[in-house]
Design an enzyme around this catalytic site. Structure first.
Site, PDB file in Angstrom:
ATOM      1  N   HIS A  24      60.866  14.634 127.654  1.00  0.00           N
ATOM      2  CA  HIS A  24      59.861  16.085 127.179  1.00  0.00           C
ATOM      3  C   HIS A  24      58.560  15.410 126.254  1.00  0.00           C
ATOM      4  CE1 HIS A  24      64.080  17.776 126.456  1.00  0.00           C
ATOM      5  NE2 HIS A  24      63.187  18.195 127.084  1.00  0.00           N
ATOM      6  N   LYS A  48      71.104  30.607 125.527  1.00  0.00           N
ATOM      7  CA  LYS A  48      72.174  28.561 125.615  1.00  0.00           C
ATOM      8  C   LYS A  48      72.263  27.887 123.869  1.00  0.00           C
ATOM      9  CE  LYS A  48      69.412  26.300 128.554  1.00  0.00           C
ATOM     10  NZ  LYS A  48      68.985  25.584 129.512  1.00  0.00           N
ATOM     11  N   ARG A  97      60.638  16.667 137.696  1.00  0.00           N
ATOM     12  CA  ARG A  97      61.666  15.458 137.711  1.00  0.00           C
ATOM     13  C   ARG A  97      61.735  14.922 139.307  1.00  0.00           C
ATOM     14  NH1 ARG A  97      65.655  16.758 133.348  1.00  0.00           N
ATOM     15  NH2 ARG A  97      65.883  18.740 134.433  1.00  0.00           N
ATOM     16  N   SER A 135      68.347  16.198 128.789  1.00  0.00           N
ATOM     17  CA  SER A 135      69.185  16.927 127.380  1.00  0.00           C
ATOM     18  C   SER A 135      71.079  17.149 127.212  1.00  0.00           C
ATOM     19  CB  SER A 135      68.601  17.757 126.618  1.00  0.00           C
ATOM     20  OG  SER A 135      67.488  17.873 126.451  1.00  0.00           O
TER      21      SER A 135
HETATM   22  O1  PNS Z   1      64.266  23.249 128.282  1.00  0.00           O
HETATM   23  P1  PNS Z   1      64.838  24.814 129.617  1.00  0.00           P
HETATM   24  O2  PNS Z   1      65.623  24.959 128.931  1.00  0.00           O
HETATM   25  O3  PNS Z   1      64.159  24.554 130.977  1.00  0.00           O
HETATM   26  O4  PNS Z   1      63.504  26.122 129.186  1.00  0.00           O
HETATM   27  C1  PNS Z   1      63.729  27.380 129.312  1.00  0.00           C
HETATM   28  C2  PNS Z   1      62.692  27.928 128.719  1.00  0.00           C
HETATM   29  C3  PNS Z   1      62.824  28.691 127.345  1.00  0.00           C
HETATM   30  C4  PNS Z   1      61.448  27.387 129.037  1.00  0.00           C
HETATM   31  C5  PNS Z   1      63.470  29.665 129.282  1.00  0.00           C
HETATM   32  O5  PNS Z   1      64.234  29.745 129.227  1.00  0.00           O
HETATM   33  C6  PNS Z   1      61.404  30.538 128.960  1.00  0.00           C
HETATM   34  O6  PNS Z   1      60.940  30.649 129.230  1.00  0.00           O
HETATM   35  N1  PNS Z   1      62.830  32.162 127.685  1.00  0.00           N
HETATM   36  C7  PNS Z   1      61.802  32.556 126.533  1.00  0.00           C
HETATM   37  C8  PNS Z   1      62.572  33.824 127.629  1.00  0.00           C
HETATM   38  C9  PNS Z   1      62.505  33.811 129.121  1.00  0.00           C
HETATM   39  O7  PNS Z   1      60.847  34.764 129.127  1.00  0.00           O
HETATM   40  N2  PNS Z   1      62.828  34.182 130.342  1.00  0.00           N
HETATM   41  C10 PNS Z   1      61.991  34.988 131.592  1.00  0.00           C
HETATM   42  C11 PNS Z   1      61.576  33.152 132.261  1.00  0.00           C
HETATM   43  S1  PNS Z   1      61.244  33.708 133.748  1.00  0.00           S
END
Ligand code: PNS
Length: 168
Positions: A24, A48, A97, A135
């Site tokens: 990150h 989550k 990745r 993570s």
């Molecule tokens: O590190 P991650 O868990 O891959 O991040 C995922 C994240 C937080 C970027 C994604 O879940 C997100 O944008 N969540 C906010 C809610 C949202 O907008 N959901 C629709 C995504 S298309």
């Protein structure tokens, strides 16, 4: 979306960061070279369940990026696109990745674009030396008493160990 001369280019780097890894940080540092500003954003109402609270993650990332003057950390609730519209942000930065990442990232980028066509997602390939970092695997290693030296920054490893180490 058209490029506007003189406009500050802000990239939003959203994620769970539970915990933030060297992978990150590498994306944040490289993003800070490419964009005028990088805003690391942490969803505060994600389904989550994390090891760290959103505030703890924000605090860790602030400490880990204090050498980068053009990086800020913000929390958000709800949809990423709504947060971005409110703040007038237009670019999402995400790291990739592996091939497995690609499908999830592709779906997320297209869904965000569907929700708000003004938002562009820019992908950065991970540095090869960090391509195995995740993570969730890091959490498991610490929980089972292994060392994550070189995988996560020291302060994140220490904080994780305090939360997850097996009780002696
Ligand atoms: O590190 P991650 O868990 O891959 O991040 C995922 C994240 C937080 C970027 C994604 O879940 C997100 O944008 N969540 C906010 C809610 C949202 O907008 N959901 C629709 C995504 S298309």
């Amino acid at each position: 979306m058209t490029a506007q001369a003189g406009k500050i280019r802000v990239a939003v780097y959203p994620g769970s960061f539970d915990p933030p890894t060297h992978g990150h940080l590498n994306i944040i540092e490289r993003g800070a070279h490419v964009f005028d500003e990088v805003v690391v954003t942490i969803a505060t109402n994600t389904s989550k369940k994390g090891v760290f609270t959103p505030e703890e993650r924000m605090d860790l990332i602030r400490q880990l990026t204090k050498h980068l003057p053009n990086v800020r950390v913000e929390g958000f609730t709800g949809l990423l696109v709504d947060f971005m519209s409110k703040k007038d942000y237009h670019v999402v930065l995400r790291g990739i990745r592996t091939v497995q990442d690609f499908e999830y990232e592709f779906q997320m980028a297209l869904s965000n674009k569907h929700l708000n066509p003004d938002i562009e997602t820019v992908f950065m390939m991970t540095d090869a030396k960090y391509s195995h970092l995740s993570s969730s695997l890091i959490r498991e290693i610490v929980m089972l008493g292994g060392s994550t030296k070189g995988m996560v920054p020291e302060i994140a490893e220490k904080a994780l160990r305090e939360k997850l180490s097996p009780k002696k």
